[in-house]
Design an enzyme around this catalytic site. Structure first.
Site, PDB file in Angstrom:
ATOM      1  CG  ASP A   1      -2.045   1.030   1.143  1.00  0.00           C
ATOM      2  OD1 ASP A   1      -2.966   0.910   0.325  1.00  0.00           O
ATOM      3  OD2 ASP A   1      -1.946   1.997   1.930  1.00  0.00           O
TER       4      ASP A   1
ATOM      5  CG  HIS B   1      -5.357  -3.260  -0.160  1.00  0.00           C
ATOM      6  ND1 HIS B   1      -4.454  -2.994  -1.170  1.00  0.00           N
ATOM      7  CD2 HIS B   1      -5.204  -2.269   0.760  1.00  0.00           C
ATOM      8  CE1 HIS B   1      -3.785  -1.885  -0.884  1.00  0.00           C
ATOM      9  NE2 HIS B   1      -4.210  -1.426   0.288  1.00  0.00           N
TER      10      HIS B   1
END
Length: 583
Positions: free
Chosen positions: A159, A342
């Protein structure tokens, strides 16, 4: 979400957001929260320590480095002399995200460092949205790496940790031995083509409810969905990190895990970073190009791991875009995980940790690198009774004094005639320091010194050449008479060093009343210009020791090796002789 006026930073790396001076009724009053200020005027809050007590699956002791006068927290597990594995989280998570990976990597013999970006986790939290810009956070990560003296790093990033981590790796490729990207990227946008807009000033929108993927990440294009995410994070009155983690992980979070993700953020004033990070992409255009080009020449091992439920950073297209660009990615066992989203560390952390260990073991440091490291530790061999001098450039902060330490080590032996020419006031003016301390001449007592800082830039301070070696952090409570050190009180210094005292050597130690032992690393001529090693044998009769303390002379029966990778704890005696705590 109500209509608002949006502006764009147009790719300006110096753009700044501004929070609205008014708060609507839907925002609880947090005016009673103490707000501190650094010497440079950065206003920040610090999450109360009790918020981090007994977090589920997170038993790690806190460590702190000082960056811009702020505490930057990091986990530091595993052997201090192990190869470094640097774990970088994204938004709105913090190092808690790596709790499942840290034990496995540390148990394999590696030194695991998991950072909390400034504004997140246990790190200090500037309250102004304007503090948080992409370029400044990149620089803070570089400062952290430099402060700890990290080299031959295996980077694991995800991320926003990848946006900053890959940028730093591209800017400083010599620092990184291997790179693992897990659901990450390095964005580049043509000049003038950045599609993202931000509200300025930022006004909380009371019509926004809790986070949900259908509400924020709709069926539009990725750019349209991310624009909605920017606005949600900035303007939601009750932005809650655990809601985002729970919605975007494939494995359900237990209530105590959700509470841990939210622990750093008791109220809105603590959330400037987690609110602002998505909007930082609005200022990214071509400034990442040099780093991207450098990664295009990165020959060292590079691995990309993807969670298939992440349709953006974990997509096949993004994985192929990066692995086809980086030469070191060729032939590596990249993977895609069908049961991961994610926040891949949350979903399959233990699997990822094992993968990282096998990746490191399959790609050992080249022999030339290992040999160079060995020489690096030996380059300051035969240091016993070597003479040196230090100059400390002092700055003041809210709760402590901080000093940059410059040392003649490896450059000269601090000749008397040159040392006497040093003028503290002239150096203070030249370097715009708060104060200057001349600390010398001194003599080392260890036999060898290895330092990660040995090849730093050489400075001329007055008539002497010196290198910047470390940053010394001194609590205000340990100071007497201005900048005079209080004897027998610990100070903390950030550095990466190895000290070796040879078997058969006499060492001089202080033993505190609780049994804590400190070994003398250098003796000083400041208080007694006639002091020498022979006089150290009877020094105990001249010291004014605290109750229950003792001074002892001990002959080593085996080599004594002190490794420091981060914080070293130092004290001085009445004669300003320096000792390091033996952990």
């Amino acid at each position: 979400m109500s209509t608002m006026n949006l502006s764009t930073p147009a790719g300006d790396p110096n753009w700044k957001l501004t929070d609205s001076p008014t708060r609507p009724d839907c925002v609880p009053d947090d005016s009673s929260v103490p707000v501190y200020e650094t010497e440079a005027g950065i206003r920040f809050v610090r999450t109360p320590e009790e918020r981090f007590a007994n977090l589920a699956g997170y038993p790690f002791a806190p460590h702190y480095a000082m960056v811009e006068g702020l505490r930057m927290h990091y986990v530091d597990e595993g052997p201090a002399n192990g190869e470094v594995v640097l774990l970088l989280h994204g938004q709105p998570s913090w190092s808690y995200l790596y709790r499942k990976m840290i034990p496995t990597i540390a148990a394999a013999g590696y030194r695991v460092i998991a950072v909390d970006h400034i504004g997140m986790g246990r790190s200090d939290k500037p309250v102004d949205l304007s503090f948080h810009t992409f370029e400044k956070h990149v620089q803070r990560l570089k400062d952290f790496i430099n402060t700890l003296g990290l080299n031959n790093i295996t980077l694991f990033c995800q991320d926003w940790g990848s946006l900053m981590g890959l940028r730093v790796a591209g800017d400083l490729p010599e620092r990184f031995a291997r790179i693992v990207v897990a659901n990450g990227t390095l964005p580049m946008i043509l000049k003038g083509m950045n599609p993202f807009r931000v509200p300025n000033p930022v006004q909380i929108d009371c019509s926004i409810g809790d986070f949900s993927i259908p509400e924020v990440f709709g069926a539009e294009s990725w750019a349209a969905s991310f624009q909605r995410w920017i606005l949600f994070a900035l303007t939601s009155p009750n932005f809650t990190p655990s809601q985002v983690l729970a919605a975007m992980a494939t494995h359900p979070l237990a209530p105590e895990e959700k509470a841990a993700y939210d622990a750093p953020y008791p109220s809105l004033i603590y959330k400037a970073a987690v609110r602002t990070f998505p909007s930082m992409v609005a200022a990214i255009e071509e400034q990442n190009v040099p780093a991207w080009n450098a990664l295009g020449e990165y020959q060292k091992p590079f691995l990309f791991l993807a969670g298939e439920h992440d349709h953006n950073m974990g997509s096949t297209e993004n994985q192929q875009r990066i692995t086809s660009h980086v030469p070191g990615a060729q032939g590596q066992p990249h993977e895609r995980y069908a049961d991961a989203g994610h926040f891949i560390q949350e979903d399959i952390g233990e699997i990822l940790a094992a993968k990282v260990v096998s990746f490191i073991q399959a790609n050992p440091l080249p022999q030339t690198t290992a040999a160079k490291d060995e020489l690096h530790l030996q380059m300051h061999g035969q240091m016993h009774n070597a003479r040196y001098g230090e100059v400390l450039l002092v700055t003041g902060h809210l709760s402590h004094i901080e000093a940059s330490v410059y040392n003649t080590l490896g450059l000269n032996d601090c000749p008397d005639d040159l040392w006497r020419t040093l003028d503290a006031e002239e150096i203070k003016k030249a370097y715009k320091a708060r104060a200057v301390i001349l600390n010398g001449p001194r003599y080392f007592l260890m036999d060898q010194i290895g330092s990660a800082n040995a090849e730093r830039e050489v400075f001329s301070l007055g008539a002497l050449q010196m290198r910047r070696m470390a940053t010394l952090r001194i609590p205000l409570t340990s100071m007497l008479g201005g900048l005079k050190h209080k004897p027998y009180t610990e100070n903390v210094i950030q550095r990466t060093t190895t000290y070796v005292y040879n078997s058969g050597r006499d060492v001089y130690e202080l033993v505190a009343s609780d049994g804590t032992t400190y070994i003398m690393q250098s003796y000083s001529l400041i208080m007694d210009p006639t002091l020498n090693e022979e006089k150290l044998k009877t020094l105990g009769t001249r010291l004014h020791l605290p109750s229950g303390w003792q001074y002892r002379v001990r002959r080593l029966t085996e080599d004594c090796i002190l490794n420091v990778r981060g914080e070293a704890h130092l004290i001085q005696d009445d004669f300003e002789n320096s000792y390091q705590r033996v952990d």
